[in-house]
Motif scaffolding. Sequence first.
Motif, PDB file in Angstrom:
ATOM      1  N   ASP A 205      18.823  46.012  27.770  1.00 35.81           N
ATOM      2  CA  ASP A 205      19.936  45.432  28.523  1.00 35.81           C
ATOM      3  C   ASP A 205      21.011  44.918  27.561  1.00 35.81           C
ATOM      4  OD1 ASP A 205      18.572  45.803  31.010  1.00 35.81           O
ATOM      5  OD2 ASP A 205      17.408  43.978  30.593  1.00 35.81           O
ATOM      6  N   ILE A 206      20.554  44.305  26.466  1.00 37.39           N
ATOM      7  CA  ILE A 206      21.493  43.784  25.472  1.00 37.39           C
ATOM      8  C   ILE A 206      22.255  44.932  24.805  1.00 37.39           C
ATOM      9  CG2 ILE A 206      21.647  42.595  23.246  1.00 37.39           C
ATOM     10  CD1 ILE A 206      19.204  40.933  24.136  1.00 37.39           C
ATOM     11  N   GLN A 207      21.560  45.980  24.453  1.00 33.97           N
ATOM     12  CA  GLN A 207      22.205  47.097  23.760  1.00 33.97           C
ATOM     13  C   GLN A 207      23.138  47.858  24.687  1.00 33.97           C
ATOM     14  OE1 GLN A 207      22.427  47.866  20.731  1.00 33.97           O
ATOM     15  NE2 GLN A 207      20.643  47.128  19.598  1.00 33.97           N
ATOM     16  N   GLY A 208      22.768  48.055  25.912  1.00 31.94           N
ATOM     17  CA  GLY A 208      23.634  48.741  26.858  1.00 31.94           C
ATOM     18  C   GLY A 208      23.801  50.214  26.550  1.00 31.94           C
TER      19      GLY A 208
ATOM     20  N   ARG B 283      13.966  54.098  30.723  1.00 31.33           N
ATOM     21  CA  ARG B 283      13.997  55.555  30.752  1.00 31.33           C
ATOM     22  C   ARG B 283      15.373  56.113  30.389  1.00 31.33           C
ATOM     23  NH1 ARG B 283      10.405  57.181  36.163  1.00 31.33           N
ATOM     24  NH2 ARG B 283       8.461  56.177  35.457  1.00 31.33           N
ATOM     25  N   ASP B 284      16.246  55.250  29.918  1.00 32.38           N
ATOM     26  CA  ASP B 284      17.608  55.670  29.565  1.00 32.38           C
ATOM     27  C   ASP B 284      17.679  55.906  28.059  1.00 32.38           C
ATOM     28  OD1 ASP B 284      20.298  56.064  29.184  1.00 32.38           O
ATOM     29  OD2 ASP B 284      20.923  54.383  30.455  1.00 32.38           O
ATOM     30  N   GLU B 285      17.848  57.163  27.636  1.00 31.76           N
ATOM     31  CA  GLU B 285      17.861  57.456  26.200  1.00 31.76           C
ATOM     32  C   GLU B 285      19.098  56.913  25.508  1.00 31.76           C
ATOM     33  OE1 GLU B 285      19.816  61.963  26.418  1.00 31.76           O
ATOM     34  OE2 GLU B 285      17.882  61.638  25.458  1.00 31.76           O
ATOM     35  N   ALA B 286      20.100  56.469  26.254  1.00 30.16           N
ATOM     36  CA  ALA B 286      21.303  55.913  25.644  1.00 30.16           C
ATOM     37  C   ALA B 286      21.116  54.478  25.180  1.00 30.16           C
ATOM     38  CB  ALA B 286      22.484  55.993  26.609  1.00 30.16           C
ATOM     39  N   THR B 287      20.097  53.789  25.664  1.00 26.22           N
ATOM     40  CA  THR B 287      19.920  52.375  25.337  1.00 26.22           C
ATOM     41  C   THR B 287      18.896  52.214  24.221  1.00 26.22           C
ATOM     42  OG1 THR B 287      18.233  52.149  27.054  1.00 26.22           O
ATOM     43  CG2 THR B 287      20.505  51.631  27.665  1.00 26.22           C
ATOM     44  N   SER B 288      19.302  51.567  23.157  1.00 27.68           N
ATOM     45  CA  SER B 288      18.359  51.253  22.085  1.00 27.68           C
ATOM     46  C   SER B 288      17.372  50.196  22.561  1.00 27.68           C
ATOM     47  CB  SER B 288      19.102  50.741  20.857  1.00 27.68           C
ATOM     48  OG  SER B 288      18.194  50.221  19.903  1.00 27.68           O
ATOM     49  N   GLU B 289      16.170  50.260  22.022  1.00 27.89           N
ATOM     50  CA  GLU B 289      15.110  49.316  22.385  1.00 27.89           C
ATOM     51  C   GLU B 289      14.880  48.278  21.290  1.00 27.89           C
ATOM     52  OE1 GLU B 289      13.853  49.206  25.285  1.00 27.89           O
ATOM     53  OE2 GLU B 289      14.626  51.110  26.050  1.00 27.89           O
ATOM     54  N   ALA B 290      15.812  48.196  20.319  1.00 29.95           N
ATOM     55  CA  ALA B 290      15.620  47.261  19.208  1.00 29.95           C
ATOM     56  C   ALA B 290      16.927  46.547  18.902  1.00 29.95           C
ATOM     57  CB  ALA B 290      15.110  47.993  17.969  1.00 29.95           C
TER      58      ALA B 290
ATOM     59  N   SER C 288      27.713  45.613  23.174  1.00 30.04           N
ATOM     60  CA  SER C 288      26.773  45.004  24.107  1.00 30.04           C
ATOM     61  C   SER C 288      27.504  44.424  25.312  1.00 30.04           C
ATOM     62  CB  SER C 288      25.982  43.883  23.421  1.00 30.04           C
ATOM     63  OG  SER C 288      25.240  43.141  24.369  1.00 30.04           O
ATOM     64  N   PRO C 289      26.987  44.640  26.510  1.00 28.99           N
ATOM     65  CA  PRO C 289      27.583  44.000  27.684  1.00 28.99           C
ATOM     66  C   PRO C 289      27.427  42.485  27.670  1.00 28.99           C
ATOM     67  CG  PRO C 289      25.527  45.099  28.278  1.00 28.99           C
ATOM     68  CD  PRO C 289      25.838  45.496  26.867  1.00 28.99           C
ATOM     69  N   PHE C 290      26.562  41.974  26.765  1.00 29.81           N
ATOM     70  CA  PHE C 290      26.350  40.535  26.667  1.00 29.81           C
ATOM     71  C   PHE C 290      26.960  39.950  25.391  1.00 29.81           C
ATOM     72  CE2 PHE C 290      22.513  41.896  29.169  1.00 29.81           C
ATOM     73  CZ  PHE C 290      22.970  41.401  30.387  1.00 29.81           C
ATOM     74  N   ALA C 291      27.861  40.677  24.737  1.00 27.98           N
ATOM     75  CA  ALA C 291      28.462  40.170  23.502  1.00 27.98           C
ATOM     76  C   ALA C 291      29.130  38.824  23.756  1.00 27.98           C
ATOM     77  CB  ALA C 291      29.480  41.169  22.967  1.00 27.98           C
ATOM     78  N   GLY C 292      28.787  37.839  22.917  1.00 28.79           N
ATOM     79  CA  GLY C 292      29.326  36.499  23.044  1.00 28.79           C
ATOM     80  C   GLY C 292      28.555  35.601  23.990  1.00 28.79           C
ATOM     81  N   ARG C 293      27.521  36.131  24.625  1.00 24.00           N
ATOM     82  CA  ARG C 293      26.746  35.344  25.593  1.00 24.00           C
ATOM     83  C   ARG C 293      25.375  34.972  25.034  1.00 24.00           C
ATOM     84  NH1 ARG C 293      26.998  38.617  31.152  1.00 24.00           N
ATOM     85  NH2 ARG C 293      25.911  36.719  31.874  1.00 24.00           N
ATOM     86  N   GLN C 294      24.760  33.995  25.666  1.00 24.23           N
ATOM     87  CA  GLN C 294      23.437  33.521  25.278  1.00 24.23           C
ATOM     88  C   GLN C 294      22.365  34.344  25.984  1.00 24.23           C
ATOM     89  OE1 GLN C 294      22.989  30.814  23.046  1.00 24.23           O
ATOM     90  NE2 GLN C 294      25.177  31.183  22.778  1.00 24.23           N
ATOM     91  N   VAL C 295      21.315  34.639  25.250  1.00 21.66           N
ATOM     92  CA  VAL C 295      20.135  35.261  25.853  1.00 21.66           C
ATOM     93  C   VAL C 295      18.941  34.358  25.558  1.00 21.66           C
ATOM     94  CG1 VAL C 295      20.967  37.652  25.783  1.00 21.66           C
ATOM     95  CG2 VAL C 295      19.792  36.698  23.780  1.00 21.66           C
ATOM     96  N   THR C 296      17.977  34.391  26.446  1.00 15.96           N
ATOM     97  CA  THR C 296      16.808  33.521  26.272  1.00 15.96           C
ATOM     98  C   THR C 296      15.528  34.287  26.549  1.00 15.96           C
ATOM     99  OG1 THR C 296      17.035  32.773  28.569  1.00 15.96           O
ATOM    100  CG2 THR C 296      18.040  31.394  26.870  1.00 15.96           C
ATOM    101  N   GLY C 297      14.552  34.046  25.687  1.00  9.92           N
ATOM    102  CA  GLY C 297      13.229  34.590  25.893  1.00  9.92           C
ATOM    103  C   GLY C 297      13.165  36.105  25.903  1.00  9.92           C
ATOM    104  N   VAL C 298      13.947  36.754  25.039  1.00 11.46           N
ATOM    105  CA  VAL C 298      13.947  38.213  24.985  1.00 11.46           C
ATOM    106  C   VAL C 298      12.695  38.668  24.240  1.00 11.46           C
ATOM    107  CG1 VAL C 298      15.175  40.273  24.201  1.00 11.46           C
ATOM    108  CG2 VAL C 298      16.455  38.279  25.023  1.00 11.46           C
ATOM    109  N   PRO C 299      11.848  39.498  24.866  1.00 12.62           N
ATOM    110  CA  PRO C 299      10.580  39.855  24.221  1.00 12.62           C
ATOM    111  C   PRO C 299      10.712  41.064  23.308  1.00 12.62           C
ATOM    112  CG  PRO C 299      10.636  40.751  26.440  1.00 12.62           C
ATOM    113  CD  PRO C 299      11.924  39.986  26.259  1.00 12.62           C
ATOM    114  N   GLY C 300       9.831  41.135  22.322  1.00  9.76           N
ATOM    115  CA  GLY C 300       9.758  42.291  21.434  1.00  9.76           C
ATOM    116  C   GLY C 300       8.738  42.068  20.345  1.00  9.76           C
ATOM    117  N   ILE C 301       8.534  43.098  19.546  1.00  5.21           N
ATOM    118  CA  ILE C 301       7.611  43.043  18.413  1.00  5.21           C
ATOM    119  C   ILE C 301       8.409  43.171  17.133  1.00  5.21           C
ATOM    120  CG2 ILE C 301       5.711  44.239  17.248  1.00  5.21           C
ATOM    121  CD1 ILE C 301       4.667  45.046  19.970  1.00  5.21           C
TER     122      ILE C 301
END
Length: 619
Positions: free
Chosen positions: A51-54, A94-101, A59-72
Motif C-alpha cells: 500500500d505504501i509503495q503503490g 497480487r499486483d506485480e506493480a507494487t513492491s513488497e519491501a 508513494s500515495p502516503f508520501a509525507g504521512r504517518q504509518v503505524t504498525g506496518v508488518p514485515g521481515i
Amino acid sequence: MLPSRNRRTLTRRTATVGSLIAGALAAGLLSPVSANAASADSAPAGTRIHDIQGTTRISPFAGRQVTGVPGIVTAVRAFGSSRGFWVQDPQPDRDEATSEAVFVFTGSTTPTVAVGDAVLVSGTVTEYYPGGEAAGGQSVTQITKAAVSVTSSGNVLPAPVVLSPATLPDRYAPDAHGGSIENLPLRPARYALDRYESLEGMRVEVRDALVTGATNDHHELWVTAEPCHNRTARGGTLYGSYTDPNAGRVKVASLIPFAQRPFPVANVGDELTGTTTGPLDYDNFGGYTLQATALGTLTDRKLQRETTRKQKDGELAVATYNVENLSPKTPQAKFDRLATALVNNLASPDVVALEEVQDNSGPANDHVVDATQTLTRLTDAIKAAGGPAYQWRQIDPVDGQDGGQPGGNIRTAFLFNPARVSFKDIPGGDSTTAVKVTRAGGKAVLSASPGRIEPGDTAWTNSRKPLVGQFSFRGKDVFVVANHFNSKGGDQGLDSRFQPPARTSEVQRTRQARLVNGFVKQLLAADRNAEVVVAGDLNDYQFSPALGALTAGGVLTDQVTRLPRKERYGYVYQGNSQVLDHILTSRRVGRVDYDIVHINAEFADQASDHDPQVLRFTP
C-alpha cells in the motif's frame, strides 16, 4: 539516504502502536502537538508495504504517518551516514506493480534489528532523491523517524526474485517525451525501469552474473542479467544506440563486512558464479543497485590487455590517448604505466594526440598554466621504457578557461617521434588567436602551427580548444587536429525519471563539432587532397548529433564505424561499453588500419579510464 540531521530511530520491543507513541512522547521525540498532528494525517490502520509503495514511483502516503506496518528484516546497512534496514512483507498482494519491501532509514544510528526479525514499523513515509531532486534521478520510498517493534526472530526470508531475460522486458522505459514518468502507472511487464521500480527494496538475485563493468574504487561493479544481449567481443555489453541502453545492467555493491569477505576485484568478462542476492536499492551513481547480502564466487576469465602491431616503414601511425588528469603530482607509477603502454601496447606511434595533460602544479589553483614539467616527465618515462625520444608541441590555455579539474588547466598536446616525422613549426599560435588556412604552391598551409581552432568562439566556453599541427612524413604534409570536447556533465542518466533523458551537454559538443568540420572544409578548399586526421576524446557516441555534425558533408570518416560492431568501444560507463574517443580521416587518407587497443577501460586496475587508439596509413 536522507541527511542524518533531524533523523533519529526509536527501537522498542513493545507490540502496540499506542505504546510506541507513548514511548516517543516520554523520550521527547514527539510533542503532544506533533503526535496529534501525526494522528490526524496517518495512513489507515492495517496499511501494508505494498500500500505504501503503490502502483507509481511516488508513494500515495508520501509525507504521512504509518503505524504498525508488518514485515521481515531482509538486510541491514550498518555503516556510513545512510544506515537503515530493508523490510519485506512475506504476504504479497497480487499486483506485480507494487513492491513488497521498503527501506527504513535510521541516519547515522546503527539499526538494532537483525536479519530475520519480524517487525512492526511506524514512522513517516518519504520520497528521497539521491543526489537531490534537481539531478533528475528516481526517488526511493522509505520510512523515516521510525519506531520499530520486534515480534519474533529467526524467520525465513521471502524468496528473491530472479533477474533474467525471462523477467526483464526488452523495452527500457516509457516515453514521456522528456517529461517525468513518476506518476505514470508502473508497467513492469513492458518496461525494464518499471520492473526495477516494482522490485524496489525487495530481495532480488542474479545467477552466474557476467561482469560488464570492472570493480571501481568504491567497491562496486556492474553485471548484466542478460548476458547474451549486445555482448562485446571481450565479454562486455555494447551501448550501440539511444534506443537500447541494455536493460539487464545492474550495479552490485555489498552489505557484507569486508573483514568477513573482501569485495571481488573483477574485470569485464569475469563472472560472479553462483547466486548474488540482496535488496534492490537505487542511488545517483548508477541507478538500481543490488546491495548484496550474498555474493557469487568470482570466476576470473583471464582478460588480457591488447597489443597492437608495429607500423611499417612507410606507414604513419597516429594515436590518441586520454591520460586522465596527468600532472607532476601524479605518482611516478602512472607515468611509467602510460609510457610502457605507449611503447609496448601501442608500438611507439609516430604522433600521439594527448588529452587531459595538466599544468605543472596539477589541481592546485595557483594561476600556473605551463605544462613543461608534466610533458617532460612523460617523455622521460617513455625513453626509460625503451621508446623514442618524443618531442612535444602544445599551447598553454588561459588560466581557468578550459574546464576540467579546477586548477589543472587540462589541455591537448602532441607527442611526435622526430626520427620518423617532423613538425612544421609556424609561429603565431597562442591561446587566443585563431589558426587560419592559407594556400601556397597549390597546398594548404596553416597560419600557425601549432594553432587553436576559433578559441574565442563561445562553443569552447569552459572547454578545451582543438589543437592543430602540421606534420611532414617522408616529404608529405599531414594535418592533425587534437580534440577534447566538453563532457557529459549535467546530462540526465539513462535511469532518469525523465524519459527520454535530456542530453543538454550535446548542444555544446555539436557546436564544437561544426567548428572543427568547418576548419577541415577550409583545409580541403585550399587543397582537396589534404590529408587530415581528427583525433581525441570527443565525449560522444558514433551515433550522436555531434559526430553527425563532425562528419557532415562527407569531409570526414569516423573510423570506429568501420570496425566490427562488437569492437566499437573504448570506454566503460555503468556497465556499458561505449565510444567516446575517435579518430576521423579526410577522404585522401585511404587504406587505413585502425585499432582500439583495450588496456584500461575493462580492467579494475587502470592507468586511465580510456583505451587508446591508433591509426596507421601510408600518406
